[in-house]
Design an enzyme around this catalytic site. Sequence first.
Site, mmCIF file in Angstrom:
data_model
loop_
_atom_site.group_PDB
_atom_site.id
_atom_site.type_symbol
_atom_site.label_atom_id
_atom_site.label_comp_id
_atom_site.label_asym_id
_atom_site.label_seq_id
_atom_site.Cartn_x
_atom_site.Cartn_y
_atom_site.Cartn_z
ATOM 1 N N GLU A 103 0.813 -1.216 0.000
ATOM 2 C CA GLU A 103 0.000 0.000 0.000
ATOM 3 C C GLU A 103 0.846 1.266 0.000
ATOM 4 O O GLU A 103 0.474 2.256 -0.643
ATOM 5 C CB GLU A 103 -0.944 -0.020 1.203
ATOM 6 C CG GLU A 103 -2.046 -1.048 1.053
ATOM 7 C CD GLU A 103 -2.908 -1.222 2.290
ATOM 8 O OE1 GLU A 103 -3.889 -1.988 2.218
ATOM 9 O OE2 GLU A 103 -2.596 -0.594 3.328
ATOM 10 N N HIS A 105 -10.069 0.278 0.970
ATOM 11 C CA HIS A 105 -10.443 -0.458 2.177
ATOM 12 C C HIS A 105 -11.956 -0.676 2.260
ATOM 13 O O HIS A 105 -12.408 -1.567 2.974
ATOM 14 C CB HIS A 105 -9.942 0.278 3.424
ATOM 15 C CG HIS A 105 -8.460 0.188 3.610
ATOM 16 N ND1 HIS A 105 -7.575 0.984 2.912
ATOM 17 C CD2 HIS A 105 -7.707 -0.614 4.392
ATOM 18 C CE1 HIS A 105 -6.346 0.675 3.271
ATOM 19 N NE2 HIS A 105 -6.391 -0.290 4.164
#
Length: 211
Positions: free
Chosen positions: A132, A165
């Site tokens: 990420e 997310h």
Amino acid sequence: MSLKKNVVATLSTYLIIFLFPALLNLFFHLGSQIYWIQTVDYIIGALVLTYFYWRTRERPALEQKKVASRQIIGLGLLGVVAALIAQFVANLIDLFLFHSIPSSANTTTILTIIKSYPFYILATVIAAPIMEELVFRRTIFGSLVPFTGQVGAALIASVMFAMAHSDGHLLVYTAIGLVFCYLYQKTGRIQTSILSHMLMNAMVIGISLWR
């Protein structure tokens, strides 16, 4: 590898790694085996993206500054505190303005998985933060800075990080993403935000499991 090739390779590889377990499960109905596959998948993804990073000799403008290792580690440690504060403040805003539930569905799901499959912690504490940060901070944020400026690039990259997310806490993950963007641009080293991200995930999971 040129910087442009690195951007394309990083984003396309991350997309494949991100979607692969879900697509595989769609066709083969893996059951609990999906957690093994996702863990291995994320570890491979982290290794591949790290390989792309080290193979790229050309560095973005944000990484041109010189910085001592102690500054990377020091800001990485302070970044954990900053990220947790940002998360707390964003949760309060979410609660009072939007009446959202404070608990994160994403975190709850991860904790449930780890309790039954402890090896999954490798995916959440090590592999996912590496991927990420290389994707949302170094690649997306770093690539957009010349076009939108640091503030615009940080906002875009952080919103995309939050959307990835997908648990409804857009403001919370955006706030965390902004902290990580700041850490990266402050030192010019992605290792700073990776360290903070890993430690934050480890602390949140560790404290939650301890209860």
